[in-house]
Design a protein around this motif. Structure first.
Motif, PDB file in Angstrom:
ATOM      1  N   ILE A  15     -25.228  19.819  26.604  1.00 57.91           N
ATOM      2  CA  ILE A  15     -25.871  20.497  27.738  1.00 57.91           C
ATOM      3  C   ILE A  15     -26.477  21.826  27.288  1.00 57.91           C
ATOM      4  O   ILE A  15     -27.573  22.194  27.712  1.00 57.91           O
ATOM      5  N   ALA A  16     -25.824  22.520  26.381  1.00 57.64           N
ATOM      6  CA  ALA A  16     -26.331  23.809  25.899  1.00 57.64           C
ATOM      7  C   ALA A  16     -27.665  23.679  25.166  1.00 57.64           C
ATOM      8  O   ALA A  16     -28.407  24.654  25.051  1.00 57.64           O
ATOM      9  N   ASP A  17     -28.014  22.494  24.689  1.00 58.08           N
ATOM     10  CA  ASP A  17     -29.287  22.265  23.990  1.00 58.08           C
ATOM     11  C   ASP A  17     -30.460  22.150  24.955  1.00 58.08           C
ATOM     12  O   ASP A  17     -31.621  22.311  24.547  1.00 58.08           O
ATOM     13  N   LEU A  18     -30.185  21.835  26.206  1.00 54.78           N
ATOM     14  CA  LEU A  18     -31.246  21.450  27.134  1.00 54.78           C
ATOM     15  C   LEU A  18     -32.248  22.566  27.419  1.00 54.78           C
ATOM     16  O   LEU A  18     -33.441  22.287  27.595  1.00 54.78           O
ATOM     17  N   ASP A  19     -31.812  23.812  27.446  1.00 53.22           N
ATOM     18  CA  ASP A  19     -32.761  24.909  27.665  1.00 53.22           C
ATOM     19  C   ASP A  19     -33.823  24.941  26.571  1.00 53.22           C
ATOM     20  O   ASP A  19     -35.015  25.048  26.851  1.00 53.22           O
ATOM     21  N   THR A  20     -33.389  24.842  25.329  1.00 49.22           N
ATOM     22  CA  THR A  20     -34.323  24.858  24.200  1.00 49.22           C
ATOM     23  C   THR A  20     -35.207  23.618  24.210  1.00 49.22           C
ATOM     24  O   THR A  20     -36.428  23.717  24.003  1.00 49.22           O
ATOM     25  N   LEU A  21     -34.630  22.459  24.448  1.00 48.06           N
ATOM     26  CA  LEU A  21     -35.413  21.223  24.477  1.00 48.06           C
ATOM     27  C   LEU A  21     -36.436  21.237  25.609  1.00 48.06           C
ATOM     28  O   LEU A  21     -37.546  20.730  25.452  1.00 48.06           O
ATOM     29  N   GLY A  31     -47.522  17.517  24.854  1.00 43.63           N
ATOM     30  CA  GLY A  31     -47.545  16.723  26.078  1.00 43.63           C
ATOM     31  C   GLY A  31     -48.734  15.783  26.125  1.00 43.63           C
ATOM     32  O   GLY A  31     -48.611  14.631  26.537  1.00 43.63           O
ATOM     33  N   TYR A  32     -49.878  16.271  25.671  1.00 44.94           N
ATOM     34  CA  TYR A  32     -51.074  15.431  25.647  1.00 44.94           C
ATOM     35  C   TYR A  32     -50.848  14.227  24.738  1.00 44.94           C
ATOM     36  O   TYR A  32     -51.164  13.095  25.095  1.00 44.94           O
ATOM     37  N   LEU A  33     -50.274  14.464  23.556  1.00 40.23           N
ATOM     38  CA  LEU A  33     -50.023  13.365  22.623  1.00 40.23           C
ATOM     39  C   LEU A  33     -48.934  12.430  23.129  1.00 40.23           C
ATOM     40  O   LEU A  33     -49.029  11.214  22.965  1.00 40.23           O
ATOM     41  N   ALA A  34     -47.904  12.987  23.754  1.00 36.60           N
ATOM     42  CA  ALA A  34     -46.844  12.147  24.322  1.00 36.60           C
ATOM     43  C   ALA A  34     -47.413  11.310  25.472  1.00 36.60           C
ATOM     44  O   ALA A  34     -47.037  10.153  25.640  1.00 36.60           O
ATOM     45  N   ALA A  35     -48.287  11.913  26.246  1.00 38.66           N
ATOM     46  CA  ALA A  35     -49.056  11.269  27.315  1.00 38.66           C
ATOM     47  C   ALA A  35     -48.212  10.834  28.506  1.00 38.66           C
ATOM     48  O   ALA A  35     -48.492  11.204  29.633  1.00 38.66           O
ATOM     49  N   PHE A  36     -47.182  10.053  28.286  1.00 39.15           N
ATOM     50  CA  PHE A  36     -46.378   9.492  29.373  1.00 39.15           C
ATOM     51  C   PHE A  36     -45.164  10.384  29.604  1.00 39.15           C
ATOM     52  O   PHE A  36     -44.141  10.257  28.933  1.00 39.15           O
ATOM     53  N   MET A  37     -45.318  11.299  30.531  1.00 37.45           N
ATOM     54  CA  MET A  37     -44.268  12.266  30.832  1.00 37.45           C
ATOM     55  C   MET A  37     -43.968  12.242  32.320  1.00 37.45           C
ATOM     56  O   MET A  37     -44.808  11.806  33.109  1.00 37.45           O
ATOM     57  N   PRO A  38     -42.796  12.739  32.696  1.00 34.15           N
ATOM     58  CA  PRO A  38     -42.527  12.845  34.138  1.00 34.15           C
ATOM     59  C   PRO A  38     -43.549  13.782  34.790  1.00 34.15           C
ATOM     60  O   PRO A  38     -43.990  14.760  34.176  1.00 34.15           O
ATOM     61  N   ASN A  39     -43.897  13.497  36.026  1.00 35.93           N
ATOM     62  CA  ASN A  39     -44.845  14.357  36.748  1.00 35.93           C
ATOM     63  C   ASN A  39     -44.328  15.784  36.877  1.00 35.93           C
ATOM     64  O   ASN A  39     -45.103  16.723  36.930  1.00 35.93           O
ATOM     65  N   ASP A  40     -43.016  15.938  36.936  1.00 34.38           N
ATOM     66  CA  ASP A  40     -42.421  17.256  37.141  1.00 34.38           C
ATOM     67  C   ASP A  40     -41.853  17.854  35.844  1.00 34.38           C
ATOM     68  O   ASP A  40     -40.882  18.584  35.865  1.00 34.38           O
ATOM     69  N   HIS A  41     -42.484  17.574  34.713  1.00 36.39           N
ATOM     70  CA  HIS A  41     -41.919  18.014  33.425  1.00 36.39           C
ATOM     71  C   HIS A  41     -41.852  19.540  33.285  1.00 36.39           C
ATOM     72  O   HIS A  41     -41.123  20.039  32.439  1.00 36.39           O
ATOM     73  N   THR A  42     -42.564  20.289  34.126  1.00 39.12           N
ATOM     74  CA  THR A  42     -42.481  21.750  34.064  1.00 39.12           C
ATOM     75  C   THR A  42     -41.419  22.311  35.004  1.00 39.12           C
ATOM     76  O   THR A  42     -41.189  23.513  35.032  1.00 39.12           O
ATOM     77  N   ASN A  43     -40.781  21.434  35.765  1.00 36.64           N
ATOM     78  CA  ASN A  43     -39.737  21.844  36.697  1.00 36.64           C
ATOM     79  C   ASN A  43     -38.406  21.838  35.941  1.00 36.64           C
ATOM     80  O   ASN A  43     -37.823  20.788  35.686  1.00 36.64           O
ATOM     81  N   LYS A  44     -37.938  23.018  35.599  1.00 37.28           N
ATOM     82  CA  LYS A  44     -36.733  23.130  34.769  1.00 37.28           C
ATOM     83  C   LYS A  44     -35.508  22.536  35.454  1.00 37.28           C
ATOM     84  O   LYS A  44     -34.700  21.864  34.798  1.00 37.28           O
ATOM     85  N   LEU A  45     -35.347  22.759  36.743  1.00 41.35           N
ATOM     86  CA  LEU A  45     -34.176  22.217  37.438  1.00 41.35           C
ATOM     87  C   LEU A  45     -34.180  20.691  37.420  1.00 41.35           C
ATOM     88  O   LEU A  45     -33.146  20.064  37.199  1.00 41.35           O
ATOM     89  N   ALA A  46     -35.355  20.085  37.630  1.00 38.17           N
ATOM     90  CA  ALA A  46     -35.464  18.623  37.578  1.00 38.17           C
ATOM     91  C   ALA A  46     -35.162  18.122  36.165  1.00 38.17           C
ATOM     92  O   ALA A  46     -34.467  17.118  35.990  1.00 38.17           O
TER      93      ALA A  46
END
Length: 161
Positions: A15-21, A31-46
């Motif tokens: 869990i402690a890694d998640l902030d950095t990740l 993100g552009y290269l990954a292309a398929f990301m969650p719509n809310d990938h900038t929402n830290k709580l989500a």
């Protein structure tokens, strides 16, 4: 340029890694290269909620990639539509150094579930090379909506048996 001298450590994600990740996956080019990301990938709580649950899912193998005691990315096996799928993300500062290839080779030694699939955007040549260097064969393609690009794109499907 590949730097083969880098010592890569994989360890189960904590869990402690998640902030950095979370911060690493905010990179726009990545993100552009990954292309398929969650719509809310900038929402830290989500993000934290999703990955905290995944850390407790026995069908998911989340590993953190570490170099010189610094988190530089992640790699994971998960199940989607009954297939074992692979995902990884390397901090942009470390691209082009062979880290993804080295980490994937190490991961495939730890995660022995086969077959395992990797999916990659048609124009993500770096990830295509990584998969091929690790023994994956391109077996087909699919089209899907890439939320990071807000359009439908082709993705290549790779398989390791």
């Amino acid at each position: 340029m590949t730097d083969t001298k880098l010592d890569i450590i994989l360890r189960p994600t904590e869990i402690a890694d998640l902030d950095t990740l979370f911060e690493i996956q905010l990179d726009k080019e990545g993100g552009y290269l990954a292309a398929f990301m969650p719509n809310d990938h900038t929402n830290k709580l989500a993000y934290l909620d999703k990955f905290t649950k995944l850390l407790n899912d026995p069908t998911v193998n989340n590993q953190t990639i570490i170099i010189d005691n610094k988190i530089v990315g992640s790699i994971a096996k998960f199940v989607m539509f009954g297939d074992n799928e692979l995902t990884y993300w390397i901090d942009k500062q470390y691209w082009g150094k062979g880290i993804a290839t080295k980490a994937l080779k190490h991961f495939l030694y730890i995660e022995t579930t086969r077959p395992i699939f990797g999916r990659v955007a048609f124009d993500n040549f770096g990830s295509q090379k990584v998969l091929e260097k690790c023994g994956f064969l391109k077996i087909g393609s699919d089209k899907g909506f890439a939320s990071a690009r807000q359009t439908e794109i082709e993705e290549f499907i790779y398989k390791l048996t």
